[in-house]
Design a protein around this motif. Structure first.
Motif, PDB file in Angstrom:
ATOM      1  N   PRO A   1       0.804  -1.235   0.000  1.00 42.29           N
ATOM      2  CA  PRO A   1       0.000   0.000   0.000  1.00 42.29           C
ATOM      3  C   PRO A   1       0.829   1.274   0.000  1.00 42.29           C
ATOM      4  CG  PRO A   1      -0.186  -1.181   2.105  1.00 42.29           C
ATOM      5  CD  PRO A   1       0.469  -2.106   1.133  1.00 42.29           C
ATOM      6  N   TRP A   2       2.011   1.261   0.649  1.00 39.96           N
ATOM      7  CA  TRP A   2       2.805   2.488   0.676  1.00 39.96           C
ATOM      8  C   TRP A   2       3.469   2.771  -0.660  1.00 39.96           C
ATOM      9  CZ3 TRP A   2       4.053  -1.966   3.355  1.00 39.96           C
ATOM     10  CH2 TRP A   2       5.217  -2.630   2.967  1.00 39.96           C
ATOM     11  N   ARG A   3       3.437   1.793  -1.600  1.00 38.37           N
ATOM     12  CA  ARG A   3       4.002   2.013  -2.932  1.00 38.37           C
ATOM     13  C   ARG A   3       2.971   2.571  -3.906  1.00 38.37           C
ATOM     14  NH1 ARG A   3       8.178  -1.406  -4.313  1.00 38.37           N
ATOM     15  NH2 ARG A   3       8.166  -0.239  -6.268  1.00 38.37           N
ATOM     16  N   THR A   4       1.710   2.563  -3.523  1.00 38.28           N
ATOM     17  CA  THR A   4       0.645   2.968  -4.448  1.00 38.28           C
ATOM     18  C   THR A   4      -0.212   4.081  -3.876  1.00 38.28           C
ATOM     19  OG1 THR A   4      -0.797   1.226  -3.554  1.00 38.28           O
ATOM     20  CG2 THR A   4       0.503   0.688  -5.504  1.00 38.28           C
ATOM     21  N   GLN A   5       0.353   4.877  -3.020  1.00 38.83           N
ATOM     22  CA  GLN A   5      -0.424   5.919  -2.356  1.00 38.83           C
ATOM     23  C   GLN A   5      -0.930   6.940  -3.358  1.00 38.83           C
ATOM     24  OE1 GLN A   5       1.637   7.898   0.775  1.00 38.83           O
ATOM     25  NE2 GLN A   5      -0.217   8.728   1.654  1.00 38.83           N
ATOM     26  N   ASP A   6      -2.185   7.341  -3.204  1.00 37.26           N
ATOM     27  CA  ASP A   6      -2.797   8.351  -4.062  1.00 37.26           C
ATOM     28  C   ASP A   6      -2.056   9.675  -3.890  1.00 37.26           C
ATOM     29  OD1 ASP A   6      -4.440  10.241  -5.295  1.00 37.26           O
ATOM     30  OD2 ASP A   6      -6.255   9.110  -4.837  1.00 37.26           O
ATOM     31  N   ALA A   7      -1.710  10.293  -5.011  1.00 40.06           N
ATOM     32  CA  ALA A   7      -0.971  11.556  -4.951  1.00 40.06           C
ATOM     33  C   ALA A   7      -1.763  12.652  -4.263  1.00 40.06           C
ATOM     34  CB  ALA A   7      -0.583  11.996  -6.362  1.00 40.06           C
ATOM     35  N   ASP A   8      -3.087  12.512  -4.236  1.00 38.63           N
ATOM     36  CA  ASP A   8      -3.926  13.527  -3.597  1.00 38.63           C
ATOM     37  C   ASP A   8      -4.050  13.322  -2.091  1.00 38.63           C
ATOM     38  OD1 ASP A   8      -4.430  14.770  -6.040  1.00 38.63           O
ATOM     39  OD2 ASP A   8      -6.135  13.449  -6.458  1.00 38.63           O
ATOM     40  N   GLU A   9      -3.527  12.219  -1.588  1.00 32.03           N
ATOM     41  CA  GLU A   9      -3.602  11.932  -0.163  1.00 32.03           C
ATOM     42  C   GLU A   9      -2.281  12.294   0.514  1.00 32.03           C
ATOM     43  OE1 GLU A   9      -6.227  10.838   1.574  1.00 32.03           O
ATOM     44  OE2 GLU A   9      -7.409  11.004  -0.278  1.00 32.03           O
ATOM     45  N   PRO A  10      -2.333  12.747   1.770  1.00 36.66           N
ATOM     46  CA  PRO A  10      -1.077  13.059   2.471  1.00 36.66           C
ATOM     47  C   PRO A  10      -0.287  11.792   2.739  1.00 36.66           C
ATOM     48  CG  PRO A  10      -2.929  13.160   3.995  1.00 36.66           C
ATOM     49  CD  PRO A  10      -3.511  12.977   2.614  1.00 36.66           C
ATOM     50  N   PRO A  11       1.039  11.847   2.648  1.00 36.42           N
ATOM     51  CA  PRO A  11       1.835  10.656   2.940  1.00 36.42           C
ATOM     52  C   PRO A  11       1.751  10.306   4.419  1.00 36.42           C
ATOM     53  CG  PRO A  11       3.264  12.559   2.675  1.00 36.42           C
ATOM     54  CD  PRO A  11       1.880  13.009   2.300  1.00 36.42           C
ATOM     55  N   VAL A  12       1.859   9.013   4.700  1.00 34.68           N
ATOM     56  CA  VAL A  12       1.882   8.565   6.093  1.00 34.68           C
ATOM     57  C   VAL A  12       3.250   8.882   6.670  1.00 34.68           C
ATOM     58  CG1 VAL A  12       1.689   6.573   7.624  1.00 34.68           C
ATOM     59  CG2 VAL A  12       0.202   6.758   5.604  1.00 34.68           C
ATOM     60  N   PHE A  13       3.266   9.624   7.772  1.00 31.94           N
ATOM     61  CA  PHE A  13       4.546  10.058   8.341  1.00 31.94           C
ATOM     62  C   PHE A  13       4.403  10.208   9.842  1.00 31.94           C
ATOM     63  CE2 PHE A  13       7.742  13.370   9.381  1.00 31.94           C
ATOM     64  CZ  PHE A  13       8.880  12.724   8.917  1.00 31.94           C
ATOM     65  N   ASP A  14       5.332   9.617  10.583  1.00 33.71           N
ATOM     66  CA  ASP A  14       5.355   9.729  12.035  1.00 33.71           C
ATOM     67  C   ASP A  14       6.278  10.891  12.395  1.00 33.71           C
ATOM     68  OD1 ASP A  14       4.507   8.304  14.613  1.00 33.71           O
ATOM     69  OD2 ASP A  14       6.670   8.484  14.896  1.00 33.71           O
ATOM     70  N   LEU A  15       5.693  12.020  12.792  1.00 32.36           N
ATOM     71  CA  LEU A  15       6.442  13.257  12.986  1.00 32.36           C
ATOM     72  C   LEU A  15       7.268  13.196  14.264  1.00 32.36           C
ATOM     73  CD1 LEU A  15       6.402  15.954  11.319  1.00 32.36           C
ATOM     74  CD2 LEU A  15       4.984  16.874  13.156  1.00 32.36           C
ATOM     75  N   PRO A  16       8.616  13.240  14.160  1.00 31.66           N
ATOM     76  CA  PRO A  16       9.448  13.229  15.367  1.00 31.66           C
ATOM     77  C   PRO A  16       9.285  14.521  16.171  1.00 31.66           C
ATOM     78  CG  PRO A  16      10.755  12.800  13.376  1.00 31.66           C
ATOM     79  CD  PRO A  16       9.423  13.282  12.934  1.00 31.66           C
TER      80      PRO A  16
END
Length: 326
Positions: A30-45
């Protein structure tokens, strides 16, 4: 996911007799096919949001330093998405990268071919073109394309530019980049010498951008781009470059953070809990100095869900190799 897609016996293994064997290959993770219109999944340090906001208020580039796979590039995508800056402009730096690469490219051979192919081109003895090819009145702007940074500087809105792996550049490039941004303009020589301006050229995002009659691209300071430099710690930078950036060191992800990251990326978040031992071992290896990227852990956990114990052991050796090993 069916694990054994390939067995090595040379016989096609079909899901159905009337279907090609390749159709058994599943879709990408799923992380290889993320919709460009969706925010990336990111764990903010902790502390990173402060650094980003400081860079935005000061209109300074953000220099992110950290190990490969620590999320530096993903952060740039997240900033571009949240601030609605349009598609992220990307420039991947190599040891051969020059300032011009980031600002513009000129297709001299394409222009020469176009001029020589014109049916109304005067020819001399033997059919060779007469005169200086460069002096022919043709639309030279068609052969100029702005680079990622040039596109951002020419834009009449704020854009985001990821300048990836700046530590791979030659010694002068980082300072040269900041000089262009601080001067607020650059000139495209082939347009400076051409007649018929102002010009319209294509950008790195395939949009159209205006260039003045003298071939100069001028930055509107209100539209100073959001610049994110990334560095893998492969070199140090001179103080003049560092003082003109807001710097942030990406921390080593803790075991707790790794569990959150895995759960956020996988179709079944419970897999993060089920693979707690593997995640804990990964965290210990990183803490001890092994060079490992988070995407390696994601790929391992994703794959072992459908593998038997023998395949699991092989996957551990194959997927979770130290990136520092040669």
């Amino acid at each position: 996911m069916s694990w054994e897609l390939f067995t090595g016996d040379g016989r096609p293994h079909r899901a159905r007799p009337d279907e090609e064997a390749w159709r058994r290959i599943p879709g990408p993770p799923p992380w290889r096919t993320q919709d460009a219109d969706e925010p990336p999944v990111f764990d903010l340090p902790d502390g990173l949001a402060v650094a980003v906001n400081a860079a935005l208020h000061l209109r300074r580039p953000l220099l992110l330093t950290g190990a490969p796979g620590s999320g530096k590039s993903t952060l740039a995508k997240l900033v571009a998405h949240e601030l609605e800056l349009g598609p992220l402009l990307r420039w991947h730096i190599t040891s051969k990268s020059t300032l011009t690469d980031g600002l513009y490219q000129y297709d001299a051979l394409g222009r020469l071919h176009a001029v020589q192919s014109r049916p109304d081109r005067p020819t001399g003895k033997g059919g060779a073109p007469e005169g200086d090819t460069a002096s022919v009145s043709d639309d030279v702007a068609r052969f100029v394309t702005l680079g990622p940074l040039g596109t951002a500087l020419a834009s009449r809105r704020i854009r985001a530019v990821l300048i990836d792996e700046i530590d791979k550049s030659d010694l002068d490039l980082p300072g040269d980049l900041l000089n262009v941004m601080e001067n607020g303009h650059f000139t495209i020589p082939v347009l400076e010498r051409a007649d018929g301006g102002p010009f319209t050229v294509r950008g790195a995002d395939h949009g159209l951008y205006d260039v003045a009659e003298n071939g100069t691209v001028s930055l509107d300071l209100e539209h100073f781009p959001v610049i994110v430099f990334t560095s893998n710690r492969e070199r140090t930078f001179h103080a003049p470059f560092l003082r003109r950036c807001v710097r942030f060191e990406m921390p080593t992800a803790s075991e707790t953070a790794l569990i959150r990251i895995v759960a956020a990326h996988l179709p079944d978040p419970a897999a993060a809990t089920a693979e707690h031992e593997a995640i804990a071992e990964f965290a210990r290896r990183v803490e001890s100095g092994d060079q490992l990227a988070v995407n390696q852990l994601l790929e391992f956990v994703y794959l072992v869900s459908g593998a038997d114990s023998d395949a699991r052991a092989e996957l551990r050796r194959t997927i979770l190799q130290d990136l520092g090993d040669t």
